[in-house]
Scaffold this motif. Sequence first.
Motif, short mmCIF file in Angstrom:
data_model
loop_
_atom_site.label_atom_id
_atom_site.label_comp_id
_atom_site.label_asym_id
_atom_site.label_seq_id
_atom_site.Cartn_x
_atom_site.Cartn_y
_atom_site.Cartn_z
N GLU A 193 0.78 -1.11 0.11
CA GLU A 193 0.17 0.03 0.11
C GLU A 193 0.81 1.44 -0.03
O GLU A 193 2.22 1.28 0.56
CB GLU A 193 -0.99 0.03 1.18
N ALA A 194 0.45 2.37 -0.77
CA ALA A 194 0.97 3.55 -0.42
C ALA A 194 0.46 4.19 0.65
O ALA A 194 -0.94 4.24 1.05
CB ALA A 194 0.65 4.47 -1.63
N GLU A 195 1.25 4.75 1.62
CA GLU A 195 0.82 5.51 2.75
C GLU A 195 1.66 6.71 3.16
O GLU A 195 2.64 7.02 2.34
CB GLU A 195 1.02 4.44 3.93
N TYR A 196 1.27 7.41 4.00
CA TYR A 196 1.89 8.67 4.27
C TYR A 196 2.37 8.47 5.76
O TYR A 196 1.79 8.36 6.82
CB TYR A 196 0.95 9.94 4.48
N LEU A 197 3.90 8.68 5.95
CA LEU A 197 4.33 8.35 7.35
C LEU A 197 4.35 9.62 8.13
O LEU A 197 5.02 10.66 7.64
CB LEU A 197 5.71 7.84 6.94
N LEU A 198 4.15 9.58 9.50
CA LEU A 198 4.13 10.95 10.21
C LEU A 198 5.15 10.36 11.15
O LEU A 198 5.02 9.35 11.85
CB LEU A 198 2.72 11.10 10.89
N LEU A 199 6.19 11.27 11.42
CA LEU A 199 7.28 11.22 12.37
C LEU A 199 6.96 12.61 13.18
O LEU A 199 7.10 13.62 12.89
CB LEU A 199 8.66 11.47 11.83
N ILE A 200 6.56 12.01 14.55
CA ILE A 200 5.86 13.17 15.31
C ILE A 200 7.10 13.33 16.52
O ILE A 200 7.17 12.42 17.27
CB ILE A 200 4.37 12.54 16.22
N LYS A 201 7.51 14.42 16.71
CA LYS A 201 8.67 14.85 17.71
C LYS A 201 7.77 15.40 19.09
O LYS A 201 7.14 16.42 18.61
CB LYS A 201 9.51 15.93 17.17
N THR A 202 7.95 14.81 20.13
CA THR A 202 7.28 15.40 21.29
C THR A 202 7.92 15.03 22.49
O THR A 202 9.36 14.42 22.34
CB THR A 202 5.98 14.79 21.38
N ARG A 203 7.59 15.29 23.87
CA ARG A 203 8.19 14.99 24.99
C ARG A 203 7.70 13.67 25.39
O ARG A 203 6.25 13.23 25.13
CB ARG A 203 7.87 16.22 26.21
N THR A 204 8.46 12.83 25.93
CA THR A 204 8.02 11.48 26.51
C THR A 204 6.83 11.57 27.39
O THR A 204 5.88 10.88 27.09
CB THR A 204 9.22 10.85 27.09
N ALA A 205 6.73 12.49 28.16
CA ALA A 205 5.55 12.59 29.13
C ALA A 205 4.35 12.97 28.45
O ALA A 205 3.20 12.73 28.95
CB ALA A 205 6.02 13.78 30.07
N LEU A 206 4.43 13.36 27.16
CA LEU A 206 2.99 13.75 26.30
C LEU A 206 2.74 12.35 25.54
O LEU A 206 1.60 12.52 24.91
CB LEU A 206 3.33 14.91 25.35
N TYR A 207 3.55 11.23 25.44
CA TYR A 207 3.00 10.10 24.63
C TYR A 207 1.75 9.80 24.71
O TYR A 207 1.04 9.50 23.79
CB TYR A 207 4.11 9.12 24.81
#
Length: 104
Positions: free
Chosen positions: A51-65
């Motif tokens: 499948e064609a998809e769109y990958l999101l790389l989300i940068k955040t704080r560990t406390a917000l996971y």
Amino acid sequence: MDAVCMVMTAVDTEAVAEMLAQQLVDTQLAACVQVMPVKSFYVWQGESRREAEYLLLIKTRTALYAQVETFLLAHHPYDTPEILQLPVVAGASAYLQWLVAATR
């Protein structure tokens, strides 16, 4: 300094990827989200898929996971979305300071 992480997920359309990315940044759950087209190969319900998809790389704080995961589960179009937390073990100090300041 607060611990930071990257969260990965993939969706089926660019429009959905952009909507999720924008909402994550607007709500300060993420400092930055990169969206890129990818091809995914996997087996789902016994059937081989490509499948064609769109990958999101989300940068955040560990406390917000947990909040990021809850947001993704509520807004993701897939029944069983890929949501992976990857620890960031090192990074440029100025970037990491910006990331922490840009999230709530």
